[in-house]
Design a protein around this motif. Structure first.
Motif, PDB file in Angstrom:
ATOM      1  N   TYR A 283     -12.617 -46.014  71.301  1.00 15.41           N
ATOM      2  CA  TYR A 283     -11.663 -45.280  72.135  1.00 15.41           C
ATOM      3  C   TYR A 283     -10.230 -45.542  71.663  1.00 15.41           C
ATOM      4  O   TYR A 283      -9.441 -44.614  71.515  1.00 15.41           O
ATOM      5  N   ILE A 284      -9.914 -46.795  71.409  1.00 14.50           N
ATOM      6  CA  ILE A 284      -8.570 -47.153  70.949  1.00 14.50           C
ATOM      7  C   ILE A 284      -8.271 -46.474  69.619  1.00 14.50           C
ATOM      8  O   ILE A 284      -7.205 -45.895  69.434  1.00 14.50           O
ATOM      9  N   ASP A 285      -9.239 -46.515  68.700  1.00 10.03           N
ATOM     10  CA  ASP A 285      -9.045 -45.885  67.391  1.00 10.03           C
ATOM     11  C   ASP A 285      -8.862 -44.375  67.511  1.00 10.03           C
ATOM     12  O   ASP A 285      -8.110 -43.783  66.747  1.00 10.03           O
TER      13      ASP A 285
ATOM     14  N   ASN B 269       8.899 -60.717 100.951  1.00 16.80           N
ATOM     15  CA  ASN B 269       8.171 -61.096 102.168  1.00 16.80           C
ATOM     16  C   ASN B 269       7.187 -60.025 102.636  1.00 16.80           C
ATOM     17  O   ASN B 269       6.448 -60.265 103.587  1.00 16.80           O
ATOM     18  N   ASP B 270       7.189 -58.861 102.006  1.00 14.35           N
ATOM     19  CA  ASP B 270       6.281 -57.790 102.428  1.00 14.35           C
ATOM     20  C   ASP B 270       4.829 -58.142 102.098  1.00 14.35           C
ATOM     21  O   ASP B 270       4.551 -58.848 101.134  1.00 14.35           O
ATOM     22  N   VAL B 271       3.944 -57.626 102.931  1.00 19.56           N
ATOM     23  CA  VAL B 271       2.514 -57.791 102.671  1.00 19.56           C
ATOM     24  C   VAL B 271       2.132 -56.820 101.560  1.00 19.56           C
ATOM     25  O   VAL B 271       2.501 -55.639 101.594  1.00 19.56           O
ATOM     26  N   ILE B 272       1.395 -57.325 100.577  1.00 21.89           N
ATOM     27  CA  ILE B 272       0.967 -56.473  99.464  1.00 21.89           C
ATOM     28  C   ILE B 272      -0.186 -55.593  99.942  1.00 21.89           C
ATOM     29  O   ILE B 272      -1.191 -56.099 100.464  1.00 21.89           O
ATOM     30  N   PRO B 273      -0.044 -54.265  99.790  1.00 17.15           N
ATOM     31  CA  PRO B 273      -1.102 -53.364 100.245  1.00 17.15           C
ATOM     32  C   PRO B 273      -2.401 -53.561  99.456  1.00 17.15           C
ATOM     33  O   PRO B 273      -2.408 -54.110  98.358  1.00 17.15           O
ATOM     34  N   GLU B 274      -3.478 -53.065 100.042  1.00 14.38           N
ATOM     35  CA  GLU B 274      -4.779 -53.114  99.378  1.00 14.38           C
ATOM     36  C   GLU B 274      -4.708 -52.329  98.060  1.00 14.38           C
ATOM     37  O   GLU B 274      -4.008 -51.326  97.961  1.00 14.38           O
ATOM     38  N   ASN B 275      -5.434 -52.792  97.061  1.00 16.46           N
ATOM     39  CA  ASN B 275      -5.485 -52.191  95.716  1.00 16.46           C
ATOM     40  C   ASN B 275      -4.172 -52.329  94.961  1.00 16.46           C
ATOM     41  O   ASN B 275      -3.878 -51.532  94.071  1.00 16.46           O
ATOM     42  N   TYR B 276      -3.386 -53.324  95.291  1.00 18.07           N
ATOM     43  CA  TYR B 276      -2.157 -53.645  94.568  1.00 18.07           C
ATOM     44  C   TYR B 276      -2.164 -55.143  94.250  1.00 18.07           C
ATOM     45  O   TYR B 276      -2.772 -55.934  94.971  1.00 18.07           O
ATOM     46  N   THR B 277      -1.465 -55.503  93.189  1.00 18.25           N
ATOM     47  CA  THR B 277      -1.263 -56.908  92.848  1.00 18.25           C
ATOM     48  C   THR B 277       0.140 -57.091  92.299  1.00 18.25           C
ATOM     49  O   THR B 277       0.728 -56.147  91.765  1.00 18.25           O
ATOM     50  N   GLU B 278       0.655 -58.303  92.443  1.00 16.44           N
ATOM     51  CA  GLU B 278       1.971 -58.593  91.885  1.00 16.44           C
ATOM     52  C   GLU B 278       1.864 -59.036  90.417  1.00 16.44           C
ATOM     53  O   GLU B 278       2.863 -59.193  89.736  1.00 16.44           O
ATOM     54  N   ILE B 279       0.645 -59.196  89.922  1.00 13.19           N
ATOM     55  CA  ILE B 279       0.419 -59.592  88.526  1.00 13.19           C
ATOM     56  C   ILE B 279       0.571 -58.355  87.634  1.00 13.19           C
ATOM     57  O   ILE B 279      -0.192 -57.398  87.786  1.00 13.19           O
ATOM     58  N   PRO B 280       1.530 -58.359  86.718  1.00 12.48           N
ATOM     59  CA  PRO B 280       1.708 -57.170  85.865  1.00 12.48           C
ATOM     60  C   PRO B 280       0.594 -57.057  84.824  1.00 12.48           C
ATOM     61  O   PRO B 280       0.130 -58.065  84.295  1.00 12.48           O
ATOM     62  N   PRO B 281       0.147 -55.837  84.548  1.00 13.67           N
ATOM     63  CA  PRO B 281      -0.866 -55.646  83.504  1.00 13.67           C
ATOM     64  C   PRO B 281      -0.252 -55.890  82.128  1.00 13.67           C
ATOM     65  O   PRO B 281       0.980 -55.859  81.977  1.00 13.67           O
ATOM     66  N   PRO B 282      -1.073 -56.140  81.121  1.00 13.68           N
ATOM     67  CA  PRO B 282      -0.536 -56.335  79.769  1.00 13.68           C
ATOM     68  C   PRO B 282       0.230 -55.102  79.312  1.00 13.68           C
ATOM     69  O   PRO B 282      -0.167 -53.967  79.605  1.00 13.68           O
ATOM     70  N   LEU B 283       1.316 -55.318  78.596  1.00 10.84           N
ATOM     71  CA  LEU B 283       2.140 -54.200  78.139  1.00 10.84           C
ATOM     72  C   LEU B 283       1.379 -53.282  77.188  1.00 10.84           C
ATOM     73  O   LEU B 283       1.503 -52.075  77.264  1.00 10.84           O
ATOM     74  N   GLU B 284       0.615 -53.852  76.287  1.00  5.87           N
ATOM     75  CA  GLU B 284      -0.096 -53.046  75.299  1.00  5.87           C
ATOM     76  C   GLU B 284      -1.577 -52.982  75.634  1.00  5.87           C
ATOM     77  O   GLU B 284      -2.415 -53.524  74.915  1.00  5.87           O
ATOM     78  N   SER B 285      -1.891 -52.320  76.722  1.00  6.25           N
ATOM     79  CA  SER B 285      -3.291 -52.160  77.092  1.00  6.25           C
ATOM     80  C   SER B 285      -3.610 -50.675  77.181  1.00  6.25           C
ATOM     81  O   SER B 285      -2.735 -49.845  77.408  1.00  6.25           O
ATOM     82  N   TYR B 286      -4.873 -50.349  76.984  1.00  8.84           N
ATOM     83  CA  TYR B 286      -5.320 -48.957  77.036  1.00  8.84           C
ATOM     84  C   TYR B 286      -6.001 -48.669  78.374  1.00  8.84           C
ATOM     85  O   TYR B 286      -5.649 -47.715  79.044  1.00  8.84           O
ATOM     86  N   ILE B 287      -6.970 -49.500  78.725  1.00  5.68           N
ATOM     87  CA  ILE B 287      -7.626 -49.378  80.032  1.00  5.68           C
ATOM     88  C   ILE B 287      -7.707 -50.786  80.613  1.00  5.68           C
ATOM     89  O   ILE B 287      -8.680 -51.507  80.408  1.00  5.68           O
ATOM     90  N   ALA B 288      -6.652 -51.178  81.323  1.00  4.94           N
ATOM     91  CA  ALA B 288      -6.598 -52.520  81.901  1.00  4.94           C
ATOM     92  C   ALA B 288      -7.391 -52.557  83.202  1.00  4.94           C
ATOM     93  O   ALA B 288      -7.292 -51.653  84.020  1.00  4.94           O
ATOM     94  N   LYS B 289      -8.184 -53.612  83.352  1.00  2.00           N
ATOM     95  CA  LYS B 289      -8.991 -53.793  84.562  1.00  2.00           C
ATOM     96  C   LYS B 289      -8.605 -55.135  85.189  1.00  2.00           C
ATOM     97  O   LYS B 289      -8.543 -56.157  84.507  1.00  2.00           O
TER      98      LYS B 289
END
Length: 99
Positions: free
Chosen positions: A59-61, A23-43
């Motif tokens: 970069y990945i290589d 029930n808490d309000v999500i603060p600014e610059n946060y999301t409840e959506i999880p980033p991909p597990l295997e990401s390098y620079i997730a946006k």
């Protein structure tokens, strides 16, 4: 529930996750959506509410390490070096040089 932080450019900030009540309000610059597990620079895209990978393939290589050579490869290299040294020693013994 866990929420995930992103910076002003919407880039994921690992280690900044928070565990909040449903029930808490999500603060600014946060999301409840999880980033991909295997990401390098997730946006994060707040409009589509999805994460995408923004790291270039170069970069990945650059982050990937080369596997260590196997025993056979090491023996081949050692054999080549020893053969070269033996050739030089034999040439020196005969009074010539081999370069």
């Amino acid at each position: 529930m866990w929420i995930y932080k992103y910076d002003d450019q919407f880039i994921y900030m690992p280690g900044e996750e928070l565990n909040v009540n449903e029930n808490d309000v999500i603060p600014e610059n946060y999301t409840e959506i999880p980033p991909p597990l295997e990401s390098y620079i997730a946006k994060y895209d707040p409009r589509s509410r999805k994460w995408k990978e923004t790291a270039s393939q170069n970069y990945i290589d650059s982050l990937k390490t080369k596997p260590a050579p196997n025993d056979l490869e090491l023996l081949k290299k050692q054999n080549a070096l020893l053969s070269k040294q033996l050739t030089k020693l034999l040439a020196m013994r005969k009074g010539g040089t081999s370069e």
